[in-house]
Motif scaffolding. Sequence first.
Motif, mmCIF file in Angstrom:
data_model
loop_
_atom_site.group_PDB
_atom_site.id
_atom_site.type_symbol
_atom_site.label_atom_id
_atom_site.label_comp_id
_atom_site.label_asym_id
_atom_site.label_seq_id
_atom_site.Cartn_x
_atom_site.Cartn_y
_atom_site.Cartn_z
ATOM 1 N N ILE A 214 0.828 -1.204 0.000
ATOM 2 C CA ILE A 214 0.000 0.000 0.000
ATOM 3 C C ILE A 214 0.863 1.256 0.000
ATOM 4 N N GLN A 218 1.263 4.120 -2.953
ATOM 5 C CA GLN A 218 0.920 5.515 -2.677
ATOM 6 C C GLN A 218 2.076 6.461 -2.952
ATOM 7 N N LEU A 240 -6.722 -1.355 -5.079
ATOM 8 C CA LEU A 240 -6.351 -0.127 -4.378
ATOM 9 C C LEU A 240 -6.456 1.078 -5.301
ATOM 10 N N LYS A 241 -5.893 0.959 -6.495
ATOM 11 C CA LYS A 241 -5.888 2.071 -7.447
ATOM 12 C C LYS A 241 -7.316 2.440 -7.858
ATOM 13 N N GLN A 243 -9.987 1.957 -6.045
ATOM 14 C CA GLN A 243 -10.604 2.595 -4.876
ATOM 15 C C GLN A 243 -10.169 4.038 -4.743
ATOM 16 N N TRP A 244 -8.866 4.296 -4.919
ATOM 17 C CA TRP A 244 -8.349 5.667 -4.794
ATOM 18 C C TRP A 244 -8.918 6.564 -5.896
ATOM 19 N N LYS A 245 -9.069 6.012 -7.087
ATOM 20 C CA LYS A 245 -9.605 6.798 -8.199
ATOM 21 C C LYS A 245 -11.043 7.175 -7.939
ATOM 22 N N GLU A 247 -12.423 7.522 -4.998
ATOM 23 C CA GLU A 247 -12.432 8.495 -3.915
ATOM 24 C C GLU A 247 -12.093 9.895 -4.438
ATOM 25 N N GLU A 248 -11.217 9.975 -5.442
ATOM 26 C CA GLU A 248 -10.840 11.269 -6.011
ATOM 27 C C GLU A 248 -11.992 11.933 -6.753
#
Length: 250
Positions: A214, A218, A240-241, A243-245, A247-248
């Motif tokens: 992780i 990051q 993960l990627k 999920q982060w996208k 969230e952005e």
Amino acid sequence: MNFHVLTLFPEMIENGMNTSITGRAIAKGLLTLETVNIRDFAFNKHQKVDDYTYGGGAGMLMQAEPVYLAYESVAAHTQGKPRVVYLTPQGEIFNQSMAREMAQEKDLVFLCGHYEGIDERVLEEIVTDYVSIGDYVLTGGELPAMVMMDSISRMVPGVLNNEESGETESFAGNLLEYPQYSRPEEWHGKKVPEVLMSGHHANIDKWRREQSIIRTAQRRPDLLKKADLSNKEWNFVRQLKKQWKEEETK
């Protein structure tokens, strides 16, 4: 491991290396440090080792002969031609795998330039490795040399109290190190992850591995391309990627 440093400022190297972990290793005889003052091989009473560059241009250049004689004074008592590292922004970027590989050498010579650099002819004659610690310019090669020696020293058996730590910290396997915690269990309202206090070593190892992945994804996603990840772990990275996208975009 025997370190030899060709420099205009031997006291800078000695003061830096004779402290902390490297200092203790030198005291124990696990490392040796020889600093050679290039000025000692100048042919003038003022110990001047630089001159103007042919073709003009700003700044002065370190001359070939004093550098070569300083190198010869080291090569005279090493087995065969020693490996010579020239610290320069033009070199290959230093990394953990290079540190591990160089730690296998018996002798390493570091050549520290100053002013506008060093006459190209002596570099062609003695240098085996051109190495940079980053894409920026420093006053001289002493700080990069100490950075490299510190990193290489950690790979020499016996230098670290816990031999495992040299392989489990940041960049081992091209992954960044996982988060670590000490007492108290709660600080500023933040608690130590329960898994670390569980005593279940398999779960702890699994958590640490996931956290390393992780953190690398990051902070240094470029390292992941070289990391040895399983198919399951690559799927984890993709999740993960994603999920982060998401969230952005919220």
